[in-house]
Scaffold this active site. Structure first.
Site, mmCIF file in Angstrom:
data_model
loop_
_atom_site.group_PDB
_atom_site.id
_atom_site.type_symbol
_atom_site.label_atom_id
_atom_site.label_comp_id
_atom_site.label_asym_id
_atom_site.label_seq_id
_atom_site.Cartn_x
_atom_site.Cartn_y
_atom_site.Cartn_z
ATOM 1 N N GLY A 89 -27.458 -12.165 0.936
ATOM 2 C CA GLY A 89 -27.993 -12.665 -0.328
ATOM 3 C C GLY A 89 -26.893 -13.156 -1.256
ATOM 4 N N ASP A 90 -27.314 -13.809 -2.346
ATOM 5 C CA ASP A 90 -26.399 -14.299 -3.389
ATOM 6 C C ASP A 90 -25.405 -15.327 -2.875
ATOM 7 O OD1 ASP A 90 -27.696 -12.526 -5.052
ATOM 8 O OD2 ASP A 90 -26.243 -10.931 -4.706
ATOM 9 N N GLU A 91 -25.777 -16.071 -1.874
ATOM 10 C CA GLU A 91 -24.868 -17.074 -1.300
ATOM 11 C C GLU A 91 -24.721 -18.297 -2.214
ATOM 12 O OE1 GLU A 91 -27.539 -15.842 0.214
ATOM 13 O OE2 GLU A 91 -26.928 -14.858 2.082
ATOM 14 N N LYS A 139 -27.994 -19.933 -3.271
ATOM 15 C CA LYS A 139 -29.216 -20.680 -2.931
ATOM 16 C C LYS A 139 -29.762 -21.440 -4.143
ATOM 17 C CE LYS A 139 -30.958 -16.755 -1.548
ATOM 18 N NZ LYS A 139 -29.780 -15.859 -1.561
ATOM 19 N N LYS A 196 -28.280 -22.584 -6.829
ATOM 20 C CA LYS A 196 -27.490 -23.769 -7.164
ATOM 21 C C LYS A 196 -27.851 -24.933 -6.230
ATOM 22 C CE LYS A 196 -23.171 -26.061 -6.671
ATOM 23 N NZ LYS A 196 -21.766 -26.255 -6.834
ATOM 24 N N GLY A 215 -32.275 -13.193 -7.565
ATOM 25 C CA GLY A 215 -31.685 -13.722 -8.795
ATOM 26 C C GLY A 215 -30.951 -14.983 -8.409
ATOM 27 N N HIS A 216 -31.538 -16.129 -8.705
ATOM 28 C CA HIS A 216 -30.969 -17.406 -8.267
ATOM 29 C C HIS A 216 -30.389 -18.135 -9.482
ATOM 30 C CE1 HIS A 216 -33.598 -17.497 -4.379
ATOM 31 N NE2 HIS A 216 -32.855 -16.421 -4.490
ATOM 32 N N THR A 237 -33.232 -2.999 -5.694
ATOM 33 C CA THR A 237 -33.201 -3.523 -7.065
ATOM 34 C C THR A 237 -34.256 -2.824 -7.940
ATOM 35 O OG1 THR A 237 -34.775 -5.252 -6.496
ATOM 36 C CG2 THR A 237 -32.444 -5.816 -6.281
ATOM 37 N N GLN A 290 -33.016 -13.602 -0.808
ATOM 38 C CA GLN A 290 -32.193 -12.631 -0.080
ATOM 39 C C GLN A 290 -31.372 -13.369 0.998
ATOM 40 O OE1 GLN A 290 -35.817 -11.512 -0.653
ATOM 41 N NE2 GLN A 290 -34.771 -11.149 -2.554
ATOM 42 N N PRO A 328 -21.788 -4.373 -9.506
ATOM 43 C CA PRO A 328 -20.680 -5.046 -8.829
ATOM 44 C C PRO A 328 -21.034 -5.267 -7.360
ATOM 45 C CG PRO A 328 -20.049 -2.827 -9.574
ATOM 46 C CD PRO A 328 -21.448 -3.056 -10.034
ATOM 47 N N GLY A 333 -17.528 -24.827 -7.205
ATOM 48 C CA GLY A 333 -17.699 -24.243 -8.531
ATOM 49 C C GLY A 333 -19.176 -24.041 -8.795
HETATM 50 P P1 GDP Z 1 -28.421 -16.876 -4.929
HETATM 51 O O1 GDP Z 1 -29.126 -15.590 -5.108
HETATM 52 O O2 GDP Z 1 -28.174 -17.206 -3.497
HETATM 53 O O3 GDP Z 1 -29.076 -18.022 -5.669
HETATM 54 O O4 GDP Z 1 -26.975 -16.682 -5.576
HETATM 55 P P2 GDP Z 1 -26.659 -15.986 -6.999
HETATM 56 O O5 GDP Z 1 -27.051 -16.907 -8.072
HETATM 57 O O6 GDP Z 1 -27.188 -14.598 -7.048
HETATM 58 O O7 GDP Z 1 -25.088 -15.822 -6.891
HETATM 59 C C1 GDP Z 1 -24.244 -16.896 -6.715
HETATM 60 C C2 GDP Z 1 -23.248 -16.903 -7.891
HETATM 61 O O8 GDP Z 1 -22.172 -17.760 -7.585
HETATM 62 C C3 GDP Z 1 -23.830 -17.449 -9.176
HETATM 63 O O9 GDP Z 1 -23.227 -16.811 -10.265
HETATM 64 C C4 GDP Z 1 -23.469 -18.921 -9.130
HETATM 65 O O10 GDP Z 1 -23.375 -19.505 -10.424
HETATM 66 C C5 GDP Z 1 -22.112 -18.842 -8.503
HETATM 67 N N1 GDP Z 1 -21.707 -19.995 -7.671
HETATM 68 C C6 GDP Z 1 -22.457 -20.761 -6.850
HETATM 69 N N2 GDP Z 1 -21.677 -21.629 -6.174
HETATM 70 C C7 GDP Z 1 -20.419 -21.401 -6.579
HETATM 71 C C8 GDP Z 1 -19.146 -21.953 -6.223
HETATM 72 O O11 GDP Z 1 -19.028 -22.827 -5.374
HETATM 73 N N3 GDP Z 1 -18.042 -21.435 -6.861
HETATM 74 C C9 GDP Z 1 -18.135 -20.455 -7.783
HETATM 75 N N4 GDP Z 1 -17.009 -20.006 -8.334
HETATM 76 N N5 GDP Z 1 -19.310 -19.905 -8.135
HETATM 77 C C10 GDP Z 1 -20.425 -20.360 -7.537
HETATM 78 P P1 IMO Z 2 -31.087 -13.186 -3.776
HETATM 79 O O1 IMO Z 2 -32.350 -13.957 -3.497
HETATM 80 C C1 IMO Z 2 -28.617 -9.731 -2.837
HETATM 81 C C2 IMO Z 2 -30.700 -6.066 -1.653
HETATM 82 C C3 IMO Z 2 -30.632 -4.884 -2.599
HETATM 83 C C4 IMO Z 2 -30.745 -3.757 -1.609
HETATM 84 C C5 IMO Z 2 -31.725 -4.300 -0.570
HETATM 85 C C6 IMO Z 2 -33.168 -3.883 -0.811
HETATM 86 O O2 IMO Z 2 -30.641 -13.267 -5.182
HETATM 87 O O3 IMO Z 2 -30.026 -13.521 -2.793
HETATM 88 P P2 IMO Z 2 -35.062 -4.487 -2.578
HETATM 89 O O4 IMO Z 2 -35.019 -4.647 -4.070
HETATM 90 O O5 IMO Z 2 -35.474 -5.713 -1.866
HETATM 91 O O6 IMO Z 2 -35.819 -3.274 -2.180
HETATM 92 O O7 IMO Z 2 -33.523 -4.187 -2.149
HETATM 93 O O8 IMO Z 2 -31.618 -5.700 -0.644
HETATM 94 N N1 IMO Z 2 -31.198 -7.324 -2.266
HETATM 95 C C7 IMO Z 2 -30.427 -8.362 -2.572
HETATM 96 N N2 IMO Z 2 -29.093 -8.527 -2.477
HETATM 97 N N3 IMO Z 2 -29.403 -10.749 -3.241
HETATM 98 C C8 IMO Z 2 -30.739 -10.615 -3.312
HETATM 99 O O9 IMO Z 2 -31.558 -11.652 -3.571
HETATM 100 C C9 IMO Z 2 -31.310 -9.369 -3.011
HETATM 101 N N4 IMO Z 2 -32.567 -8.885 -2.992
HETATM 102 C C10 IMO Z 2 -32.487 -7.642 -2.531
HETATM 103 O O10 IMO Z 2 -29.412 -4.862 -3.296
HETATM 104 O O11 IMO Z 2 -29.520 -3.549 -0.959
HETATM 105 MG MG MG Z 3 -28.895 -13.767 -6.142
#
Ligand code: GDP
Ligand code: IMO
Ligand code: MG
Length: 426
Positions: A12-14, A16, A18, A40-41, A129, A222, A302, A412
């Site tokens: 997750g948090d790759e 997506k 953006k 959280g996107h 979460t 995720q 964190p 970025g």
């Molecule tokens: P998602 O859940 O896959 O949509 O990703 P998140 O939004 O949770 O986390 C990605 C974080 O990295 C966010 O704070 C974005 O603003 C940031 N981000 C996305 N692409 C880049 C990048 O290429 N460089 C940097 N420094 N930050 C980025």
């Molecule tokens: P996005 O879409 C990162 C993780 C939680 C926990 C596990 C189970 O922003 O990438 P849950 O609330 O689903 O019962 O949690 O999955 N987790 C994520 N980690 N990005 C997410 O979503 C996540 N959604 C759930 O931290 O380890």
């Molecule tokens: Mg996220």
């Protein structure tokens, strides 16, 4: 037309949010197919950062229709708060957002149960979460859940009471404090608010769009390593985060799936518990967290940080049938003069493998690394032609290992910090 799928290949948090926002102008429809407010996107443009939890990331593009599909779990309270936060941007959300009647509802007791189950697990907690994801999917699978379409029934209050009474029976055995009157009141107000939106038979809606020639982007939440079937069970979420989830979560046939965009960070992060073979618990991990601002978009926790992990990326690519790779956060790796890439795992009996072992949670995996030269310069505002040679070598190395072209490099957080590349393995 086809349904292209964009999904995370790690935990997750790759990035997506953006990239869906960047790609949205190419699509008529953006659709979420699973997950819920655990997501959280983040989208960034015009100097403003937006974090979306339930609303698809195409919402800022005026011509894009956005669908919350049947595979999603929807919390009306979170939904209302999210919409209200967006009102100042004058978006025409009422015209551009469609919600599946078959999406599962998260009721307040689901959040309480999440908390109760996590507390009961003690040291073995998932690190959820606590948004009620597990308990709401449990009710869906247990065939007793409520769905968005149920809010239109005159018997909704009765159905709600029946379900929450079941939850109260369970909660009796747990020490959770809450003010039910307040929770119930807020929930019903949010349900009234939700009724003001287009609640649709989304499978017909999407298939009609397809018939009419619309292009559709399915937005994963995720990541594949958190998938209920293929992730590091039980440290996973409760839905199918992989490409197949787009079929069941939207009602589109597998034959309609087109491109599968697999998105990954140039390193790895994980938030919550569970195995993470390349995790850095030393100074380098701290440096990555700081440089990448690696704190959860939903919970602020964190994120654990580490090097890129090719065995797990290969696994995700295999399960998803990824056709294009998108590499994020290349700028963050600028802090290192040497970059490690995990190419194999060594298991406790000494064997070397490129496969994720079944006992991934209990097995002591030692990551085996190859070291590449870092680029050590700021890359955020550079074009592809200006990219340092070491960064392009890193990209070529990954393409050769993963056998899928990397067609986008993100440098970025802003929309503009995006390099589109041609589709061939260099
Ligand atoms: P998602 O859940 O896959 O949509 O990703 P998140 O939004 O949770 O986390 C990605 C974080 O990295 C966010 O704070 C974005 O603003 C940031 N981000 C996305 N692409 C880049 C990048 O290429 N460089 C940097 N420094 N930050 C980025
Ligand atoms: P996005 O879409 C990162 C993780 C939680 C926990 C596990 C189970 O922003 O990438 P849950 O609330 O689903 O019962 O949690 O999955 N987790 C994520 N980690 N990005 C997410 O979503 C996540 N959604 C759930 O931290 O380890
Ligand atoms: Mg996220």
């Amino acid at each position: 037309m086809k349904v292209d799928v964009l999904l995370g290949l790690q935990w997750g948090d790759e990035g997506k949010g953006k990239i869906v926002d960047v790609l949205a102008p190419r699509y008529d429809v953006v659709a979420r197919f699973q997950g819920g407010p655990n997501a959280g996107h983040t989208l960034e443009f015009d100097g403003i950062k937006h974090v979306l939890h339930q609303i698809p990331s195409g919402i800022f593009r005026a011509k894009t229709k956005n669908i919350i599909g049947n595979g999603v779990v929807l919390d009306p309270i979170v939904f209302r708060a999210e919409i209200e936060k967006l009102t100042k941007y004058n978006l025409d959300i009422k015209s551009n957002l469609f919600i599946s009647k078959k999406a599962t509802l998260i009721v307040p007791t689901h959040r309480l149960l999440d908390q109760a189950y996590e507390t009961a697990k003690g040291e073995n907690k998932i690190g959820s979460t606590l948004k009620g994801i597990g308990p709401s999917y449990q009710d869906k699978i247990g065939r007793q859940g409520l769905r968005v379409g149920d809010i239109l029934s005159t018997r909704f209050s009765e159905k709600f009471k029946k379900l929450t009474d079941i939850h109260f029976e369970i909660l009796k055995n747990h020490d959770i404090i809450f003010d039910w009157n307040e929770l119930e009141k807020t929930f019903f107000e949010a349900v009234t608010f939700l009724k003001g939106f287009s609640l649709v038979d989304s499978e017909y809606f999407i298939n009609n769009e397809l018939k009419n020639g619309a292009s559709i982007l399915a937005e994963g939440a995720q990541g594949s390593l958190l998938d209920i079937d293929f992730g590091s069970y039980p440290f996973v979420t409760s839905s199918n985060t992989v490409a197949a989830g787009a079929c069941t979560g939207l009602g589109v046939a597998p034959s309609h799936i087109g491109e599968v965009y697999g998105i990954f960070k140039a390193y790895s992060t994980r938030v919550g518990s569970g195995p993470f073979p390349t995790e850095l618990t030393d100074d380098d991990g701290e440096r990555l967290r700081k440089a990448g601002n690696e704190f959860g978009s939903t919970t602020g926790r964190p994120r654990r940080c580490g090097w890129i992990d090719l065995p797990s990326l290969k696994y995700s690519i295999m399960i998803n049938g990824v056709t294009q790779l998108l590499m994020m956060k290349a700028d963050v790796l600028s802090i290192f003069s040497q970059i490690k890439v995990c190419t194999h795992y060594q298991l406790s009996d000494g064997t070397l493998t490129e496969e994720i072992p079944y006992e991934v949670v209990n097995e002591k995996i030692i990551p085996m690394y190859t070291t590449l030269k870092g680029w050590n310069i700021e890359v955020t505002n550079l074009s592809e032609e200006q990219m340092p040679k070491e960064l392009l070598e890193y990209v070529s190395f990954l393409e050769k290992e993963l056998q899928v072209p990397i067609t986008l490099i993100s440098t970025g957080p802003d929309r503009s910090h995006t390099i589109h590349r041609s589709e061939k393995i260099s």
